[in-house]
Scaffold this motif. Structure first.
Motif, PDB file in Angstrom:
ATOM      1  N   VAL A  22       0.762  -1.179   0.089  1.00 36.12           N
ATOM      2  CA  VAL A  22      -0.085  -0.051  -0.172  1.00 36.12           C
ATOM      3  C   VAL A  22       0.976   1.352  -0.027  1.00 36.12           C
ATOM      4  O   VAL A  22       0.535   2.146  -0.765  1.00 36.12           O
ATOM      5  CB  VAL A  22      -0.650  -0.229   1.321  1.00 36.12           C
ATOM      6  N   ALA A  23       2.097   1.284   0.943  1.00 35.83           N
ATOM      7  CA  ALA A  23       2.819   2.315   0.999  1.00 35.83           C
ATOM      8  C   ALA A  23       3.813   2.419  -0.376  1.00 35.83           C
ATOM      9  O   ALA A  23       3.817   3.520  -0.949  1.00 35.83           O
ATOM     10  CB  ALA A  23       3.794   2.030   2.023  1.00 35.83           C
ATOM     11  N   ALA A  24       3.845   1.458  -0.963  1.00 34.75           N
ATOM     12  CA  ALA A  24       4.643   1.574  -2.389  1.00 34.75           C
ATOM     13  C   ALA A  24       3.663   2.144  -3.469  1.00 34.75           C
ATOM     14  O   ALA A  24       4.173   2.888  -4.482  1.00 34.75           O
ATOM     15  CB  ALA A  24       5.292   0.208  -2.799  1.00 34.75           C
ATOM     16  N   ILE A  25       2.570   1.468  -3.452  1.00 33.30           N
ATOM     17  CA  ILE A  25       1.383   2.075  -4.455  1.00 33.30           C
ATOM     18  C   ILE A  25       1.436   3.570  -4.277  1.00 33.30           C
ATOM     19  O   ILE A  25       1.368   4.269  -5.310  1.00 33.30           O
ATOM     20  CB  ILE A  25       0.178   1.392  -4.361  1.00 33.30           C
ATOM     21  N   ASP A  26       0.904   4.115  -2.915  1.00 36.15           N
ATOM     22  CA  ASP A  26       0.853   5.621  -2.595  1.00 36.15           C
ATOM     23  C   ASP A  26       2.159   6.364  -3.158  1.00 36.15           C
ATOM     24  O   ASP A  26       2.032   7.374  -3.498  1.00 36.15           O
ATOM     25  CB  ASP A  26       0.640   5.686  -1.098  1.00 36.15           C
ATOM     26  N   ALA A  27       3.459   5.780  -3.096  1.00 39.22           N
ATOM     27  CA  ALA A  27       4.812   6.333  -3.648  1.00 39.22           C
ATOM     28  C   ALA A  27       4.982   6.283  -5.035  1.00 39.22           C
ATOM     29  O   ALA A  27       5.588   6.995  -5.697  1.00 39.22           O
ATOM     30  CB  ALA A  27       5.966   5.767  -2.841  1.00 39.22           C
TER      31      ALA A  27
END
Length: 381
Positions: A22-27
């Motif tokens: 989720v964090a990598a998608i947001d980034a």
């Protein structure tokens, strides 16, 4: 307009493993993310979301007291479908082998939305063990368009079942990404007894037990094994975060009641559990995720199951299957606590589950699937 990727999850293990993704998608510069929780684990799910700063966009709140697996599955289908219709994601990510993951994959498939299966390709070889997880993961594989396999062995399982090689990416396991993040942070233990145990310098045995296929005599055997170890080794501290299922507690806890060196505590928040694992001497578990986490911290793992969908760590030598026979459990724990060479051979074994960059590889594969990026090389490739 950037492609939208919806991540659907519902249990504590799912939350831990999707959090880095989720964090990598947001980034990502080319993707938009949406998160949906089903609430299959309520309190424990919320704790993990808080640790990683995730505020879900949608909460399906599917749980009700005493519901069957079929009822749970049906409620996920029923409540997710309108969200899919409203958001119209370009891909749906599901994780692992829960009722949430398989039901969400089916809901997305019904709407012709590509399914991305995180932690794909795990197999125990027995459809009924673990139950219902083995069936869930096989069903999800048939629905997925992209398989994010944690290991080369998982990839081989998928290829053997006819999944095209172009649809599989070996990423490593995102649980390692999450674990390395959390153990690098300070933590405060809410339970004073656990805090004292962590601060002590004696041997500490961390125990988790919950598997449905062990309910009954298997769980009673685990309780007897813990009682024997506690009695034989008064200097050993056993920490047992007790699963909330009443059947598990009724089978295990009577055997250890009144033993001063057995700390029976409520389930720990994820950050606390990660640090407790880091402090432990040996881990005794029937959990799937713990088989991946503990070796990353150099901890020997004894698995109270007859088989595992994570054979890589068994092959590497950091995990050993011991079943639920109390005599065998006691003998294996005794061996590790008494034989330094046997302990070192397990503690120093190479962890096969990743390098902490699984989420980056996973997002690159999703971007490639949606035509807005290129894949990275597979883990070990």
């Amino acid at each position: 307009m950037r492609p939208r990727v919806m991540t659907v999850y519902g249990t504590r293990p799912e939350a831990i493993k999707v959090a880095p993704l989720v964090a990598a998608i947001d980034a990502s510069d080319v993707l938009e993310g949406t998160t949906v929780v089903t609430g299959q684990h309520r309190e424990m799910l919320d704790q993990v979301n808080e640790v990683f700063g995730i505020v879900p966009d949608h909460d399906l709140d599917v749980m009700s007291h005493g519901q069957s697996l079929s009822h749970l599955f049906a409620r996920v289908l029923e409540r997710l479908d309108p969200v899919l219709e409203s958001v119209r994601p370009d891909a749906v990510v599901v994780q692992g082998d829960t009722s949430t993951s398989t039901a969400a994959a089916l809901a997305a498939f019904h709407r012709r939305i590509p399914v991305v299966h995180l932690e794909a390709g795990l197999r125990s070889g027995d459809l009924h063990s673990p139950f219902p997880e083995e069936a869930n993961r096989r069903l999800t594989s048939r629905l997925a368009a992209l398989h994010l396999a944690p290991t080369a062995g998982s990839r081989e399982n998928l290829l053997t079942e006819g999944v095209p090689a172009t649809d599989v990416v070996v990423t490593g396991n995102t649980v390692i990404d999450a674990l390395l993040d959390v153990v690098a942070r300070p933590v405060s233990f809410r339970d004073a007894e656990v805090s004292r145990a962590v601060d002590g310098d004696g041997d500490l045995l961390l125990v988790t037990a919950h598997r449905r296929e062990s309910w009954g005599e298997g769980m009673r055997g685990i309780g007897r094994a813990l009682a024997t170890l506690a009695t034989r080794r008064p200097d050993l501290t056993i920490v047992l975060p007790a699963h909330r299922n009443p059947q598990v507690r009724a089978a295990v806890l009577p055997a250890v009641e009144g033993l001063a060196n057995v700390l029976v505590v409520e389930p720990l928040a994820y950050a606390e559990f990660a640090h407790l694992t880091h402090r432990s001497t040996v881990v005794l578990t029937d959990s799937g995720g713990v088989q991946e986490e503990a070796p990353s911290l150099g901890k020997p793992v004894l698995v109270m199951r007859e088989n595992t969908e994570r054979p890589e760590a068994v092959t590497a030598g950091t995990v050993r299957l011991v079943g639920t026979d109390p005599d065998r459990i006691v003998a294996e724990v005794d061996r590790l606590l008494s034989d330094r060479e046997a302990y070192a051979s397990m503690a120093r074994a190479t962890n096969p589950y990743g390098d902490g960059h699984a989420a980056v590889r996973g997002v690159a594969a999703i971007e490639h699937l949606l035509g807005v990026g290129t894949r990275r090389p597979d883990l070990g490739g």
